[in-house]
Design an enzyme around this catalytic site. Structure first.
Site, mmCIF file in Angstrom:
data_model
loop_
_atom_site.group_PDB
_atom_site.id
_atom_site.type_symbol
_atom_site.label_atom_id
_atom_site.label_comp_id
_atom_site.label_asym_id
_atom_site.label_seq_id
_atom_site.Cartn_x
_atom_site.Cartn_y
_atom_site.Cartn_z
ATOM 1 N N GLY A 1 0.807 -1.223 0.000
ATOM 2 C CA GLY A 1 0.000 0.000 0.000
ATOM 3 C C GLY A 1 0.834 1.264 0.000
ATOM 4 N N GLU B 1 11.913 -5.262 -6.698
ATOM 5 C CA GLU B 1 10.661 -5.156 -7.457
ATOM 6 C C GLU B 1 10.947 -4.854 -8.931
ATOM 7 O OE1 GLU B 1 8.228 -1.597 -6.819
ATOM 8 O OE2 GLU B 1 6.467 -2.887 -6.689
HETATM 9 C C1 LIG Z 1 -2.783 -1.774 -12.572
HETATM 10 C C2 LIG Z 1 -1.967 -1.042 -11.566
HETATM 11 C C3 LIG Z 1 -1.510 -1.715 -10.441
HETATM 12 C C4 LIG Z 1 -0.794 -1.026 -9.449
HETATM 13 N N1 LIG Z 1 -0.458 -1.673 -8.295
HETATM 14 C C5 LIG Z 1 0.033 -0.938 -7.244
HETATM 15 C C6 LIG Z 1 0.189 -1.539 -5.952
HETATM 16 O O1 LIG Z 1 -0.055 -2.736 -5.755
HETATM 17 N N2 LIG Z 1 0.605 -0.754 -4.924
HETATM 18 C C7 LIG Z 1 0.867 0.576 -5.097
HETATM 19 O O2 LIG Z 1 1.236 1.242 -4.119
HETATM 20 N N3 LIG Z 1 0.743 1.172 -6.319
HETATM 21 C C8 LIG Z 1 0.326 0.444 -7.380
HETATM 22 N N4 LIG Z 1 0.146 1.035 -8.618
HETATM 23 C C9 LIG Z 1 0.434 2.467 -8.769
HETATM 24 C C10 LIG Z 1 1.632 2.751 -9.649
HETATM 25 O O3 LIG Z 1 2.818 2.466 -8.954
HETATM 26 C C11 LIG Z 1 1.515 4.204 -10.110
HETATM 27 O O4 LIG Z 1 0.411 4.278 -11.007
HETATM 28 C C12 LIG Z 1 2.760 4.693 -10.775
HETATM 29 O O5 LIG Z 1 3.817 4.768 -9.834
HETATM 30 C C13 LIG Z 1 2.555 6.076 -11.403
HETATM 31 O O6 LIG Z 1 1.986 6.947 -10.459
HETATM 32 P P1 LIG Z 1 0.649 7.751 -10.814
HETATM 33 O O7 LIG Z 1 -0.316 6.824 -11.430
HETATM 34 O O8 LIG Z 1 0.218 8.463 -9.602
HETATM 35 O O9 LIG Z 1 1.106 8.750 -11.923
HETATM 36 P P2 LIG Z 1 1.605 10.259 -11.732
HETATM 37 O O10 LIG Z 1 2.689 10.340 -10.727
HETATM 38 O O11 LIG Z 1 0.414 11.126 -11.561
HETATM 39 O O12 LIG Z 1 2.210 10.522 -13.172
HETATM 40 C C14 LIG Z 1 1.408 10.644 -14.348
HETATM 41 C C15 LIG Z 1 2.344 10.809 -15.550
HETATM 42 O O13 LIG Z 1 3.136 11.977 -15.371
HETATM 43 C C16 LIG Z 1 4.508 11.644 -15.450
HETATM 44 N N5 LIG Z 1 5.266 12.456 -14.495
HETATM 45 C C17 LIG Z 1 4.945 12.740 -13.193
HETATM 46 N N6 LIG Z 1 5.910 13.527 -12.654
HETATM 47 C C18 LIG Z 1 6.852 13.702 -13.610
HETATM 48 C C19 LIG Z 1 8.105 14.377 -13.662
HETATM 49 N N7 LIG Z 1 8.576 15.059 -12.610
HETATM 50 N N8 LIG Z 1 8.802 14.355 -14.824
HETATM 51 C C20 LIG Z 1 8.343 13.705 -15.890
HETATM 52 N N9 LIG Z 1 7.170 13.017 -15.907
HETATM 53 C C21 LIG Z 1 6.443 13.026 -14.776
HETATM 54 C C22 LIG Z 1 4.610 10.170 -15.103
HETATM 55 O O14 LIG Z 1 5.744 9.599 -15.701
HETATM 56 C C23 LIG Z 1 3.306 9.625 -15.674
HETATM 57 O O15 LIG Z 1 3.496 9.290 -17.013
HETATM 58 C C24 LIG Z 1 -0.495 0.342 -9.650
HETATM 59 C C25 LIG Z 1 -0.920 0.999 -10.808
HETATM 60 C C26 LIG Z 1 -1.662 0.332 -11.752
HETATM 61 C C27 LIG Z 1 -2.147 1.076 -12.960
#
Ligand SMILES: Cc1cc2nc3c(=O)[nH]c(=O)nc-3n(C[C@H](O)[C@H](O)[C@H](O)COP(=O)(O)OP(=O)(O)OC[C@H]3O[C@@H](n4cnc5c(N)ncnc54)[C@H](O)[C@@H]3O)c2cc1C
Length: 389
Positions: free
Chosen positions: A125, A247
């Site tokens: 989480g 991971e």
């Molecule tokens: C199917 C699925 C399973 C998952 N399972 C887990 C889980 O079990 N546990 C858990 O904790 N999380 C989980 N996640 C979450 C996952 O780790 C995040 O979705 C991922 O780290 C991206 O974070 P975000 O979605 O908040 O995107 P954001 O951080 O909002 O980013 C959105 C976009 O903006 C870009 N971006 C953001 N900041 C910058 C920057 N400074 N420079 C350039 N580009 C940037 C990113 O690269 C991305 O393309 C899961 C996600 C999915 C879709």
């Protein structure tokens, strides 16, 4: 220490045995689950019974005591066989946080039960709806009250929460305004989801483009015993970072498996499909994208093996683990595209499974860490460029 030859033989044996297990779970098994967005319970049970989920647990706690290199072979083979280990892979690397930072009492309580398959530690989480990739900004609070922590907040994208007994949760124990560095004041708790259910914990599934059992988790005053704290209070961010390399390497291995699966299927089809009186694979326009993807998958596989070897010999491997994840995710995605293109219209038909795996492998450009964040890491920590975020 095992010789290179012993390692090679062990890996071949593991690959053969995992491949054999996976033959019991053919394309139709995964296709049917995908259609109903159902959890691969029988597959996870079989993998656990065979001991593969306990690969990284030391022998003294009932596991196989092997390394990340071996865990990578197992996960790669699941994906190379057309399956998807995302239903259970997290147990392999989450367990590492308990192993490295948990107390002896916690290790004795949890690890043997996890190794036997009596307990599932599948949920991790971290992510929250309003913080994105900037983990230090998480809003979930765990406030100490006597012998318990009271947890309030919301997590998103928490995969397998409905199929896990335990969750490794990261929450703020000291408010952001009261810490010197924003990475301080975060703590890791091992939450027993069975006890929390009905006592402030709500899990809501999120339907996604692929079959991934991911969820939103709400904590509304969930009481967690204080002895569920892993390591020292306030040091959780450090523990989290320390588990990320494993991971990344393991998910990169899954991407290698996906890439190899796509290319095997695409080449088979390219040899069989006859158009204009010859196999489509006789055209360079069809061959070259497959050959290029193959070269990229093999190059990425070398980086995965290199990162795993560094990890297992306790050497710094942040750069290599990140590069392995970047290159392998790119190579699997390139292979997926080439496989769809090679299959023409049939690439879109469910019965060929290409479209299913295409959707599945797309995830790895975004999770568990997005490609941009890896590039930012390499730019800053390897190339010495100014921090960009
Ligand atoms: C199917 C699925 C399973 C998952 N399972 C887990 C889980 O079990 N546990 C858990 O904790 N999380 C989980 N996640 C979450 C996952 O780790 C995040 O979705 C991922 O780290 C991206 O974070 P975000 O979605 O908040 O995107 P954001 O951080 O909002 O980013 C959105 C976009 O903006 C870009 N971006 C953001 N900041 C910058 C920057 N400074 N420079 C350039 N580009 C940037 C990113 O690269 C991305 O393309 C899961 C996600 C999915 C879709």
């Amino acid at each position: 220490m095992a010789s290179v030859r012993d390692k090679f033989e062990l890996h071949q044996q593991l690959k053969g045995a995992v491949g054999e297990l996976c033959r019991g779970f053919p394309d139709s098994y995964w296709r049917d689950l995908d259609a109903g967005r159902a959890y691969p319970e029988a597959f996870v049970k079989a993998l656990t019974r065979a001991g593969y989920m306990a690969t990284l647990i030391p022998e003294e706690y009932g596991g196989a005591g092997l390394g990340v290199a071996e865990a990578a072979v197992i996960l790669e083979e699941v994906h190379r066989s057309g399956g998807n280990a995302a239903a259970c892979h997290a147990q392999m690397y989450i367990m590492g946080t308990v192993l490295r930072h948990g107390s002896e009492a916690q290790k004795k309580k949890y690890l043997p039960a996890i190794a036997r398959g009596d307990l599932r530690l599948q949920a991790f989480g971290v992510s929250e709806p309003t913080t994105g990739s900037d983990t230090t900004q998480i809003k979930t609070i765990a406030a100490r009250r006597g012998d318990t922590y009271v947890v309030k907040g919301q997590k998103i994208w928490i995969s397998r929460a409905e199929h896990s007994d335990l969750m490794l949760l990261i929450a703020r124990t000291t408010p952001l305004e009261q810490v010197k560095k924003r990475t301080e004041g975060l703590s890791v708790l091992l939450v027993d989801l069975r006890q929390a259910a009905g006592h402030g914990l709500t899990i809501r599934p999120i339907r996604t483009m692929m079959n991934h059992a991911t969820t939103e988790v709400f904590f509304d005053g969930v009481e967690v015993p204080a002895d569920s704290l892993i390591g020292e209070e306030g040091q959780g961010f450090r523990y989290l970072l320390d588990g990320l390399n494993a991971e990344r390497i393991l998910i990169a291995a899954e991407c290698i498996g996906d890439g190899r699966w796509f290319l095997e299927r695409a080449c088979r089809y390219a040899k069989e499909r006859v158009v204009f009186s010859r196999p489509i694979g006789q055209n360079q326009g069809v061959q070259f994208p497959l050959a290029r993807a193959y070269a990229n998958v093999e190059a990425a596989a070398l980086m995965v093996a290199h990162a795993a070897q560094l990890f297992d010999s306790h050497q710094p491997c942040g750069a290599q683990a990140n590069m392995a994840k970047l290159l392998a995710a790119d190579a699997s995605w390139e292979s997926a595209n080439a496989a769809v293109q090679t299959h023409g219209g049939f690439g879109f038909a469910e019965e060929y499974d290409i479209e299913r795996k295409f959707r599945e492998t797309r995830l790895y450009q975004v999770a568990p860490v997005s490609t941009n964040l890896i590039l930012a890491y390499i730019a800053e920590h390897v190339l010495g460029l100014p921090r960009s975020y």
